[in-house]
Design an enzyme around this catalytic site. Structure first.
Site, PDB file in Angstrom:
ATOM      1  CE  LYS A  11       0.980  -2.583  -7.492  1.00  0.00           C
ATOM      2  NZ  LYS A  11      -0.136  -2.447  -6.702  1.00  0.00           N
ATOM      3  CD  GLU A  44      10.604  10.241  -6.554  1.00  0.00           C
ATOM      4  OE1 GLU A  44       9.547   9.180  -7.796  1.00  0.00           O
ATOM      5  OE2 GLU A  44       9.097  11.158  -6.668  1.00  0.00           O
ATOM      6  N   GLY A  66       0.449  -0.953  -3.079  1.00  0.00           N
ATOM      7  CA  GLY A  66       1.533  -0.132  -2.261  1.00  0.00           C
ATOM      8  C   GLY A  66       1.686   0.071  -1.319  1.00  0.00           C
ATOM      9  NE  ARG A  67      -3.509   3.368  -0.327  1.00  0.00           N
ATOM     10  CZ  ARG A  67      -3.406   4.168  -1.705  1.00  0.00           C
ATOM     11  NH1 ARG A  67      -2.588   3.787  -2.211  1.00  0.00           N
ATOM     12  NH2 ARG A  67      -4.711   4.128  -2.209  1.00  0.00           N
ATOM     13  CD  GLU A 115      -0.351   7.129  -2.310  1.00  0.00           C
ATOM     14  OE1 GLU A 115      -0.338   5.392  -2.187  1.00  0.00           O
ATOM     15  OE2 GLU A 115       0.753   7.946  -2.337  1.00  0.00           O
ATOM     16  CG  HIS A 129       9.061  18.889  26.070  1.00  0.00           C
ATOM     17  ND1 HIS A 129       9.199  18.789  27.252  1.00  0.00           N
ATOM     18  CD2 HIS A 129       8.806  17.374  26.012  1.00  0.00           C
ATOM     19  CE1 HIS A 129       9.387  18.656  28.112  1.00  0.00           C
ATOM     20  NE2 HIS A 129       8.182  17.574  27.633  1.00  0.00           N
ATOM     21  CE  LYS A 171       3.552   8.971  -9.528  1.00  0.00           C
ATOM     22  NZ  LYS A 171       3.716   7.311  -9.299  1.00  0.00           N
TER      23      LYS A 171
HETATM   24  O1  F6P Z   1       3.246   8.257  -6.339  1.00  0.00           O
HETATM   25  C1  F6P Z   1       2.748   7.185  -5.516  1.00  0.00           C
HETATM   26  C2  F6P Z   1       2.680   5.355  -5.179  1.00  0.00           C
HETATM   27  O2  F6P Z   1       2.607   4.673  -6.372  1.00  0.00           O
HETATM   28  C3  F6P Z   1       2.643   5.171  -4.277  1.00  0.00           C
HETATM   29  O3  F6P Z   1       1.268   4.267  -4.685  1.00  0.00           O
HETATM   30  C4  F6P Z   1       3.681   4.089  -4.211  1.00  0.00           C
HETATM   31  O4  F6P Z   1       3.428   3.607  -2.869  1.00  0.00           O
HETATM   32  C5  F6P Z   1       4.941   4.642  -4.383  1.00  0.00           C
HETATM   33  O5  F6P Z   1       4.351   5.840  -5.365  1.00  0.00           O
HETATM   34  C6  F6P Z   1       5.977   3.644  -4.998  1.00  0.00           C
HETATM   35  O6  F6P Z   1       5.418   3.071  -6.200  1.00  0.00           O
HETATM   36  P1  F6P Z   1       5.707   2.331  -6.643  1.00  0.00           P
HETATM   37  O7  F6P Z   1       6.231   0.765  -5.695  1.00  0.00           O
HETATM   38  O8  F6P Z   1       5.731   1.724  -8.142  1.00  0.00           O
HETATM   39  O9  F6P Z   1       7.544   1.991  -6.720  1.00  0.00           O
END
Ligand code: F6P
Length: 541
Positions: free
Chosen positions: A201, A207, A260-261, A346, A377, A505
């Site tokens: 987003k 990452e 995002g979620r 979240e 199990h 972060k």
């Molecule tokens: O760090 C949490 C977060 O902002 C989530 O809310 C989001 O889904 C995820 O990181 C990824 O964010 P982006 O889509 O901006 O890379």
């Protein structure tokens, strides 16, 4: 007014605490009908919880006093309910198949949503048919989604869930910053046939951007300048996607009013659309929309997301059960618990109300789980005999996709029902002794009979659906989204921000320059300093 209802609930709970689930069924043989909700071919059974009519009515009163109906409409109508970020929360517009206008400010967002869906469909169809090919003209055989959190869990979970409908190229998901994630995958792929979708987003998530750079370098080494043909992006940050070198026609945008979620319904769902095709993806949206209609229109006590939310409140705040297990008896929903962890924890892992007051109740419970029967199990021992009560949420399809393997599905169904029955029924010491005596057990075994007792009276809900198809998956996800919303409204929190992820972060950014160094750790606390020194020492050898 809400405060009075909370007290009434607490008082009433004291009155009924001693009544067992079995007693509730004895008193009211029609309990299943009263405490279940049907929506077409989907049924939510909550008769194996301790709610009776009075408790349910009090909970509904609590929802009313919390302003649920108005807040629900505000969400659907695009009001800026995400107040701490100054935005609407309009994921429901992404699946608004009625096409009724939805306004953010003065702008109807539906034409833009439909345009984007059209672009996604054209791209997905092109990739699936091979019309949009790799740099050497051949069709893509593998598509890799690079994203994390909401830009990974939704499409990864849904693609796995809908495997029987998967007739497009192979899909892979890379999320972790750990080089192991991308390195292990790249070893299996042919760059000439691989498409990367960089999904973020913000297009700043460390990452995702680190994995995307690694993918770009890998691709450039293989195909040179033509590497751009092997990338697409999904983002709200169009300047950043272009700076990364992704051609504008390969970028699928969405607006900041999609969290995002909550984003799997739009371009973040592109990998799913590539896997199952635009038509099936539309069925998925239809399912989400059907749950939206139900959530908006059904009376609160016959409303699946509302009742699921209120049961959550009852268990967490009135009964004091701090976690809930999501147990899909559906292997293809293996990633649902992880998906719901982000959606729920979240969204509702907050301590302050929208107005900035401390929330008096405990908010978001711990959500966890694994598919059945595997969990049986592993951790079910604690669910059955442990000293904490964990409300269980079972999900199961009446029909499986494998019509030639019916014996598996019969066993799966029997096991799912057996677990909720066992949790409710339990087994008393007298029953154990009777069984052991009938078996001719030794005195030693009889003396140890207590270990084979089950307390019972442990609550569960069961969601049954005909078959895990795209429409049903859409309904399931929307059901849980709205349940999270209902709980958030009752606690008075904003379920749509996530400031709690920021501090870690920031500190990671300050720690990064210290990794690989031998000194300079003095400003850190004793533990962090010790860990940095240990890393330095272990990296020397
Ligand atoms: O760090 C949490 C977060 O902002 C989530 O809310 C989001 O889904 C995820 O990181 C990824 O964010 P982006 O889509 O901006 O890379």
């Amino acid at each position: 007014m809400s405060a009075d209802i909370w007290s009434e609930l607490a008082e009433y709970n004291k009155e009924i605490e001693a009544t067992s689930l079995i007693e509730l069924f004895e008193r009211d043989p029609a309990r299943f009908e009263t405490f279940s909700i049907t929506l077409d071919d989907m049924l939510l059974d909550f008769s194996k919880t301790s709610l009776d009519e009075t408790a349910r009515n009090l909970l509904v009163k609590l929802a009313e006093a919390s302003g649920l109906a108005d807040k629900r409409e505000a969400m659907f109508k695009g009001a800026r309910i995400n107040r701490t970020e100054g935005r609407a929360a309009l994921h429901t517009a992404l699946r608004n198949r009625s096409n009724e206008p939805v306004f953010v400010g003065d702008e109807d967002v539906m034409p833009g949503i439909n345009d984007t869906l059209g672009q996604m469909a054209a791209f997905a169809s092109g990739i699936r048919s091979g019309e949009i090919g790799a740099s050497d003209g051949s069709a893509f055989t593998d598509v890799v989604n690079i994203g994390i959190g909401g830009s990974d869990l939704g499409p990864a979970m849904a693609t796995r869930a809908l495997a029987p409908y998967h007739d497009g190229p192979r899909l892979h998901f890379v999320s972790n910053i750990d080089s192991a994630d991308i390195a292990d995958l790249l070893k299996k792929l042919d760059p000439a046939r691989t498409l990367f979708i960089v999904a973020s987003k913000t297009f700043t998530t460390i990452e995702t951007m680190t994995n995307a750079e690694t993918a770009k370098n890998w691709m450039t080494r293989a195909v040179g300048e033509k590497a751009t043909n092997h990338f697409a992006a999904v983002s709200t940050a169009l300047e950043r996607t272009s700076a990364f070198g992704i051609a504008p026609e390969r970028v699928f945008g969405f607006e900041d009013w999609v969290g995002g979620r909550y984003s799997v319904w739009g371009p973040i769902g592109l990998p799913l659309m590539i896997a199952i095709g635009p038509e099936r993806f539309t069925e998925f949206l239809e399912g989400g929309h059907a749950m939206d209609r139900h959530f908006r229109r059904a009376p609160l006590d016959k409303n699946m997301p509302v009742m699921l939310g209120l049961i959550g409140i009852w268990h967490n705040n009135i009964r004091g059960y701090g976690s809930r297990a999501v147990l899909p008896y559906d292997q293809r929903l293996a990633r649902l618990p992880a998906y719901l962890q982000q959606l729920d924890m979240e969204s509702n892992g907050k301590s302050f109300t929208v107005e900035g007051e401390a929330v008096p109740q405990k908010t978001g419970p711990i959500v966890w789980g694994e598919p059945g029967t595997n969990g049986q199990h592993a951790f079910y021992q604690l669910i059955h005999q442990g000293s904490q009560v964990i409300p269980c949420e079972f999900l199961v399809a009446a029909q499986s996709h494998e019509t030639d393997l019916q014996n598996h599905h019969h066993l799966l169904l029997a096991n799912c029902l057996a677990q909720s029955e066992a949790l409710m029924r339990g087994r008393s010491l007298a029953e154990v002794i009777e069984n052991l005596t009938a078996m001719g057990a030794s005195q030693e075994r009889l003396d140890a009979a207590v270990h084979q007792t089950f307390p019972g009276n442990r609550p569960s809900t069961t969601l049954i659906y005909r078959k895990l198809d795209p429409y049903t998956l859409g309904r399931i996800i929307a059901l849980y989204e709205h349940r999270v919303f209902v709980e958030g409204v009752i606690w008075g929190i904003n379920s749509f921000d996530q400031w709690g992820v920021e501090l870690g972060k920031e500190l990671a950014a300050t720690l990064l320059p210290l990794i690989g160094e031998e000194s300079g750790f003095d400003e850190k606390d004793g533990s962090t300093r010790g860990l940095l020194e240990t890393i330095a020492r272990l990296r020397r050898k």
